[in-house]
Scaffold this active site. Structure first.
Site, PDB file in Angstrom:
ATOM      1  N   ARG A   1      26.730 -10.824  14.107  1.00  0.00           N
ATOM      2  CA  ARG A   1      26.204 -12.237  14.479  1.00  0.00           C
ATOM      3  C   ARG A   1      27.338 -13.426  14.660  1.00  0.00           C
ATOM      4  NH1 ARG A   1      20.923 -12.322  15.135  1.00  0.00           N
ATOM      5  NH2 ARG A   1      21.095 -14.648  14.870  1.00  0.00           N
TER       6      ARG A   1
ATOM      7  N   TYR B   1      10.230  -6.553  19.151  1.00  0.00           N
ATOM      8  CA  TYR B   1      10.076  -7.956  18.609  1.00  0.00           C
ATOM      9  C   TYR B   1       8.840  -8.265  18.129  1.00  0.00           C
ATOM     10  CZ  TYR B   1      14.469  -8.927  21.276  1.00  0.00           C
ATOM     11  OH  TYR B   1      15.810  -9.277  21.717  1.00  0.00           O
TER      12      TYR B   1
ATOM     13  N   HIS C   1      21.654  -8.914  21.710  1.00  0.00           N
ATOM     14  CA  HIS C   1      20.822  -8.890  20.432  1.00  0.00           C
ATOM     15  C   HIS C   1      21.574  -8.188  19.142  1.00  0.00           C
ATOM     16  CE1 HIS C   1      17.691  -8.135  17.406  1.00  0.00           C
ATOM     17  NE2 HIS C   1      18.370  -6.889  17.040  1.00  0.00           N
TER      18      HIS C   1
ATOM     19  N   THR D   1      22.036 -18.436  19.253  1.00  0.00           N
ATOM     20  CA  THR D   1      20.974 -18.079  20.290  1.00  0.00           C
ATOM     21  C   THR D   1      21.070 -18.620  21.576  1.00  0.00           C
ATOM     22  OG1 THR D   1      19.587 -17.754  18.128  1.00  0.00           O
ATOM     23  CG2 THR D   1      18.461 -17.560  20.410  1.00  0.00           C
TER      24      THR D   1
ATOM     25  N   ARG E   1      28.033 -15.209  23.485  1.00  0.00           N
ATOM     26  CA  ARG E   1      26.956 -15.872  24.181  1.00  0.00           C
ATOM     27  C   ARG E   1      27.821 -17.150  24.922  1.00  0.00           C
ATOM     28  NH1 ARG E   1      22.275 -14.700  19.735  1.00  0.00           N
ATOM     29  NH2 ARG E   1      21.221 -13.352  20.637  1.00  0.00           N
TER      30      ARG E   1
ATOM     31  N   ASN F   1      20.417 -14.228  26.836  1.00  0.00           N
ATOM     32  CA  ASN F   1      21.567 -14.559  26.203  1.00  0.00           C
ATOM     33  C   ASN F   1      22.288 -13.227  25.657  1.00  0.00           C
ATOM     34  OD1 ASN F   1      19.725 -13.531  24.020  1.00  0.00           O
ATOM     35  ND2 ASN F   1      19.826 -15.323  22.790  1.00  0.00           N
TER      36      ASN F   1
ATOM     37  N   GLU G   1      16.234  -1.377  12.816  1.00  0.00           N
ATOM     38  CA  GLU G   1      16.216  -1.269  14.392  1.00  0.00           C
ATOM     39  C   GLU G   1      16.911  -0.022  14.773  1.00  0.00           C
ATOM     40  OE1 GLU G   1      18.119  -5.193  14.947  1.00  0.00           O
ATOM     41  OE2 GLU G   1      16.180  -6.144  14.357  1.00  0.00           O
TER      42      GLU G   1
ATOM     43  N   LYS H   1      21.855  -7.005  26.635  1.00  0.00           N
ATOM     44  CA  LYS H   1      20.566  -7.037  27.379  1.00  0.00           C
ATOM     45  C   LYS H   1      20.511  -7.033  28.949  1.00  0.00           C
ATOM     46  CE  LYS H   1      18.895 -10.336  23.671  1.00  0.00           C
ATOM     47  NZ  LYS H   1      18.245 -11.376  23.316  1.00  0.00           N
TER      48      LYS H   1
ATOM     49  N   PHE I   1       7.152 -17.980  23.211  1.00  0.00           N
ATOM     50  CA  PHE I   1       8.017 -17.223  24.225  1.00  0.00           C
ATOM     51  C   PHE I   1       8.137 -15.614  24.087  1.00  0.00           C
ATOM     52  CE2 PHE I   1      10.771 -17.993  20.600  1.00  0.00           C
ATOM     53  CZ  PHE I   1      11.364 -16.723  20.243  1.00  0.00           C
TER      54      PHE I   1
HETATM   55  P1  GDP Z   1      18.654 -14.182  17.920  1.00  0.00           P
HETATM   56  O1  GDP Z   1      18.554 -13.561  16.695  1.00  0.00           O
HETATM   57  O2  GDP Z   1      19.749 -15.107  18.108  1.00  0.00           O
HETATM   58  O3  GDP Z   1      18.569 -13.332  19.138  1.00  0.00           O
HETATM   59  O4  GDP Z   1      17.251 -15.020  18.098  1.00  0.00           O
HETATM   60  P2  GDP Z   1      15.928 -15.115  17.728  1.00  0.00           P
HETATM   61  O5  GDP Z   1      15.749 -13.742  16.707  1.00  0.00           O
HETATM   62  O6  GDP Z   1      15.154 -16.428  17.242  1.00  0.00           O
HETATM   63  O7  GDP Z   1      15.076 -14.930  19.277  1.00  0.00           O
HETATM   64  C1  GDP Z   1      14.835 -13.478  19.550  1.00  0.00           C
HETATM   65  C2  GDP Z   1      15.401 -13.850  21.286  1.00  0.00           C
HETATM   66  O8  GDP Z   1      14.238 -14.316  21.682  1.00  0.00           O
HETATM   67  C3  GDP Z   1      16.640 -14.307  21.552  1.00  0.00           C
HETATM   68  O9  GDP Z   1      17.720 -13.783  21.288  1.00  0.00           O
HETATM   69  C4  GDP Z   1      16.003 -14.841  23.087  1.00  0.00           C
HETATM   70  O10 GDP Z   1      16.375 -14.012  23.892  1.00  0.00           O
HETATM   71  C5  GDP Z   1      14.809 -15.318  22.962  1.00  0.00           C
HETATM   72  N1  GDP Z   1      14.413 -16.560  22.607  1.00  0.00           N
HETATM   73  C6  GDP Z   1      14.756 -17.209  21.385  1.00  0.00           C
HETATM   74  N2  GDP Z   1      14.265 -18.569  21.489  1.00  0.00           N
HETATM   75  C7  GDP Z   1      13.866 -18.841  22.604  1.00  0.00           C
HETATM   76  C8  GDP Z   1      13.217 -19.691  23.294  1.00  0.00           C
HETATM   77  O11 GDP Z   1      12.904 -20.944  22.816  1.00  0.00           O
HETATM   78  N3  GDP Z   1      12.645 -19.761  24.679  1.00  0.00           N
HETATM   79  C9  GDP Z   1      12.751 -18.427  25.203  1.00  0.00           C
HETATM   80  N4  GDP Z   1      12.282 -18.154  26.385  1.00  0.00           N
HETATM   81  N5  GDP Z   1      13.417 -17.287  24.613  1.00  0.00           N
HETATM   82  C10 GDP Z   1      13.979 -17.532  23.215  1.00  0.00           C
HETATM   83 MG    MG Z   2      16.971 -12.520  15.882  1.00  0.00          MG
END
Ligand code: GDP
Ligand code: MG
Length: 140
Positions: free
Chosen positions: A87, A51, A117, A93, A104, A114, A128, A11, A59
């Protein structure tokens, strides 16, 4: 166990800090092989499409702004059980909850910035990968 492919993004927080190599090293040390890789600057449309499942989350706007704030490196990773393995090495996350030894935990700045992805299922990995790569760009 089966040989799988998964999709990864290094990222903008990581490219900004010149951590492409550091992230890739951790992926490789986890047993994943980079079989496709390119550095791109995502458009708003690409980030919104990629996304799309998060469109209703509060968010979403911030996430799209972040993912288009600088270059990213999109990659296809191959290995035994690659989806779960990726993962695992990514970590939670929110880096505050990530285990020691994960990308992370070691490198992420915040729950949003973070660093990586990774696809969350084999089905989504295929979707994807197809979103960013043509078949001939992947060399196993
Ligand atoms: P991942 O699969 O671990 O990447 O997490 P998710 O699929 O739930 O979320 C996608 C991405 O959205 C995350 O990797 C973060 O960059 C962002 N994100 C997730 N939760 C939050 C949040 O609560 N606040 C903000 N600002 N960004 C978030
Ligand atoms: Mg995800």
């Amino acid at each position: 166990m089966a040989l799988q492919r998964t999709f990864s993004i290094i990222k903008p927080d990581a490219t900004r800090r010149n951590l492409t190599g550091a992230v890739t090293k951790m992926l490789e040390e986890a047993g994943l092989r980079v079989v496709a890789s390119k550095r791109i600057h995502m458009t708003k449309e690409q980030a919104e499409g990629f996304y799309g499942v998060h469109r209703e989350r509060p968010f979403f706007g911030d996430l799209v702004a972040f993912m288009t704030s600088g270059p990213v490196v999109v990659q296809v990773l191959e290995g035994e059980d690659a989806v779960a393995k990726n993962r695992e090495v990514m970590g939670a996350t929110n880096p505050a909850n990530a285990d020691e030894g994960t990308i992370r935990k070691a490198l992420a700045e915040s729950i949003e910035a973070n660093t990586v992805h990774g696809s969350d299922s084999l089905e989504n990995a295929k979707i994807e990968i197809d979103f960013f790569f043509k078949p001939e760009e992947i060399v196993g």
